[in-house]
Design an enzyme around this catalytic site. Structure first.
Site, PDB file in Angstrom:
ATOM      1  N   ASP A 201       0.852  -1.190   0.000  1.00  0.00           N
ATOM      2  CA  ASP A 201       0.000   0.000   0.000  1.00  0.00           C
ATOM      3  C   ASP A 201       0.886   1.237   0.000  1.00  0.00           C
ATOM      4  O   ASP A 201       1.559   1.528   0.987  1.00  0.00           O
ATOM      5  CB  ASP A 201      -0.901  -0.025   1.242  1.00  0.00           C
ATOM      6  CG  ASP A 201      -1.995   1.026   1.175  1.00  0.00           C
ATOM      7  OD1 ASP A 201      -1.959   1.868   0.246  1.00  0.00           O
ATOM      8  OD2 ASP A 201      -2.884   1.002   2.042  1.00  0.00           O
TER       9      ASP A 201
ATOM     10  N   HIS B  60      -0.388   4.095  -0.128  1.00  0.00           N
ATOM     11  CA  HIS B  60      -1.158   4.951   0.792  1.00  0.00           C
ATOM     12  C   HIS B  60      -1.225   6.399   0.332  1.00  0.00           C
ATOM     13  O   HIS B  60      -1.514   7.287   1.131  1.00  0.00           O
ATOM     14  CB  HIS B  60      -0.490   4.904   2.189  1.00  0.00           C
ATOM     15  CG  HIS B  60      -1.433   4.569   3.295  1.00  0.00           C
ATOM     16  ND1 HIS B  60      -1.722   5.425   4.330  1.00  0.00           N
ATOM     17  CD2 HIS B  60      -2.159   3.468   3.556  1.00  0.00           C
ATOM     18  CE1 HIS B  60      -2.567   4.858   5.168  1.00  0.00           C
ATOM     19  NE2 HIS B  60      -2.855   3.666   4.723  1.00  0.00           N
TER      20      HIS B  60
ATOM     21  N   GLU C  97      -0.971  -0.489  -4.202  1.00  0.00           N
ATOM     22  CA  GLU C  97      -2.244   0.185  -3.914  1.00  0.00           C
ATOM     23  C   GLU C  97      -2.028   1.683  -3.795  1.00  0.00           C
ATOM     24  O   GLU C  97      -1.065   2.120  -3.171  1.00  0.00           O
ATOM     25  CB  GLU C  97      -2.792  -0.395  -2.605  1.00  0.00           C
ATOM     26  CG  GLU C  97      -4.045   0.260  -2.091  1.00  0.00           C
ATOM     27  CD  GLU C  97      -4.583  -0.467  -0.865  1.00  0.00           C
ATOM     28  OE1 GLU C  97      -4.584  -1.714  -0.855  1.00  0.00           O
ATOM     29  OE2 GLU C  97      -4.993   0.209   0.094  1.00  0.00           O
TER      30      GLU C  97
ATOM     31  N   GLU D 128     -10.294   3.050  -2.466  1.00  0.00           N
ATOM     32  CA  GLU D 128     -10.831   3.235  -1.121  1.00  0.00           C
ATOM     33  C   GLU D 128     -11.329   4.665  -0.885  1.00  0.00           C
ATOM     34  O   GLU D 128     -12.119   4.899   0.015  1.00  0.00           O
ATOM     35  CB  GLU D 128      -9.785   2.869  -0.070  1.00  0.00           C
ATOM     36  CG  GLU D 128      -8.615   3.807  -0.008  1.00  0.00           C
ATOM     37  CD  GLU D 128      -7.472   3.229   0.824  1.00  0.00           C
ATOM     38  OE1 GLU D 128      -7.350   3.626   1.982  1.00  0.00           O
ATOM     39  OE2 GLU D 128      -6.712   2.380   0.301  1.00  0.00           O
TER      40      GLU D 128
ATOM     41  N   HIS E 207     -12.009  -2.969  -0.043  1.00  0.00           N
ATOM     42  CA  HIS E 207     -11.180  -2.355   1.005  1.00  0.00           C
ATOM     43  C   HIS E 207     -11.935  -2.502   2.311  1.00  0.00           C
ATOM     44  O   HIS E 207     -13.111  -2.179   2.387  1.00  0.00           O
ATOM     45  CB  HIS E 207     -11.011  -0.883   0.642  1.00  0.00           C
ATOM     46  CG  HIS E 207     -10.193  -0.085   1.587  1.00  0.00           C
ATOM     47  ND1 HIS E 207     -10.746   0.778   2.502  1.00  0.00           N
ATOM     48  CD2 HIS E 207      -8.847   0.009   1.761  1.00  0.00           C
ATOM     49  CE1 HIS E 207      -9.787   1.366   3.188  1.00  0.00           C
ATOM     50  NE2 HIS E 207      -8.628   0.922   2.763  1.00  0.00           N
TER      51      HIS E 207
END
Ligand SMILES: [Mg+2]
Length: 407
Positions: free
Chosen positions: A198, A200, A224, A250, A300
């Site tokens: 991730d 992020h 991700e 997400e 998610h």
């Protein structure tokens, strides 16, 4: 032609077997979740989750209007309620309003399943698989030694994990900041686990392309949010530089939000969050849209058991579902104190048992979980009286004092 109902909030569509909504309640529970309880006049109780991490009060504010509008409406008319909540207002979309709709939508699906005596996946067309693959988290916000945690998850039955790719980064940071990432991926892969990375949204464009390239030889499951949402053109250029599957979603809340990413051809896996993206109804539609682009669905879900159950219900009936996030022992849960984790608020936790990296078909009616209502009410009361504070997002700054992306 039917008569236009009078009054500010007409009670929607009705029929002879209507079971109107009697009450809509919200409960804040640690570590950071917002549960929704809907009860009908016939006494059927459905549970939803409207968690919007760090913004509980805003979502509860949105529920003031939903409660005022929908108490008295037939609980069976999920789509009419969804459309009314989404469209019959000037402002629509966004994380706050959509998380509130999500919580209500999930609870209404739970009620419908319990009313008809079937799991939700039966209502969505029946199952297309017997088990749903899941992954858990390792490493926390600032990953260091991940090997021990990865081994623990493997011993618990997981075959895939996800971890943060990096700690905080500047727009342009030393390439040395990426060396630890490669080392951690090698460690996790060395014990036979698949690993998703991730980013992020912490990695900005100058380093994202370096990191994606450097990870390629180690075949991560996916990367991700390689860049922040809203940058589909930049993500597309990154997409062309790496063979690693790119996942994102997400922070997208509707079909309209995901559409530009699908059309740009810049993602392989869409990751809507069932507690943010309009609940079971809208995530199901997003999944169908994704299927037409040959894009996979990986919900998610770093959230609570109600959201997780909703994701699994979708997973059992959605052809392009591939894997679902599971917040078991996630750092947000363990760091919040009080010993609250994914199984704390349900009285049939064995339904979430993980074997061979997956969770078996949920057989119970509705969501298939039994919420421990007494525990939920007890925990919520602590928040209302002020002895428990709402969870807040961390604020990260670099050595120069400048703000950095956390999420
Ligand atoms: Mg993420």
């Amino acid at each position: 032609m039917s008569q236009i109902p009078s009054g500010p909030y007409p009670k929607g569509l009705t029929h002879s077997t209507s079971d109107p909504i009697r009450s809509i309640e919200t409960f804040y529970v640690r570590p950071r979740w917002l549960f929704v309880r809907v009860e009908t006049e016939k006494g059927i109780v459905g549970w939803g989750e409207a968690t919007l991490e760090g913004h509980t009060e805003a979502v509860e504010g949105a529920f003031v209007e939903l409660r005022e509008r929908f108490v008295g409406w037939d609980s069976a008319n999920i789509e009419d309620i969804w459309q009314t909540a989404y469209r019959a207002r000037f402002y629509r979309g966004g994380p706050v309003l959509m998380s509130a709709i999500s919580g209500l939508d999930i609870a209404l699906w739970d009620i419908k399943g319990k009313t008809l005596g079937v799991p939700i996946w039966q209502l969505l067309g029946g199952k297309v698989r017997n088990r749903c693959k899941v992954y858990s988290w390792i490493g926390g916000d600032k990953p260091s030694d991940v090997l021990a945690e990865a081994q623990a998850r493997k011993d618990e039955g997981f075959t895939a994990v996800k971890m943060n790719a990096v700690e905080s980064l500047d727009w342009l940071d030393s390439p040395r900041a990426l060396e630890g990432t490669i080392e951690r991926v090698k460690q996790v892969k060395s014990i036979g686990l698949d690993v998703g990375l991730d980013f992020h949204g912490r990695v900005h464009r100058p380093l994202a392309k370096q990191l994606a390239k450097a990870l390629e030889p180690y075949n991560p499951l996916f990367i991700e949010e390689p860049l922040l949402p809203g940058q589909q053109e930049e993500i597309k250029s990154l997409y062309g530089m790496t063979s690693v599957p790119i996942a994102l979603g997400e922070r997208l809340f509707t079909r309209q939000d995901v559409r530009p990413y699908f059309e740009a051809g810049c993602i392989d896996i869409v990751q809507p969050d069932v507690a943010h993206a309009g609940g079971i109804s809208e995530v199901r539609r997003i999944a169908s849209m994704a299927e037409t682009y040959d894009i996979a669905l990986a919900p998610h879900c770093p959230l609570g058991p109600i959201a997780f159950a909703a994701c699994l219900q979708l997973g059992f009936t959605t052809p392009n579902f591939v894997i679902c996030e599971m917040s078991w022992k996630m750092h947000y849960n363990t760091e919040a104190g009080g010993g609250h984790d994914l199984l704390t608020y349900i009285s049939n936790p064995s339904v979430f048992s993980v074997h061979d990296g997956s969770v078996a078909l949920l057989e119970g009616n509705g969501l298939g979980i039994e919420v421990d209502e007494a525990r939920v009410r007890e925990e919520d009361a602590k928040f209302r009286e002020g002895s428990v504070e709402a969870w807040r997002n961390p604020v990260w700054r670099g050595p120069d004092g400048g703000i950095r992306e956390w999420l």
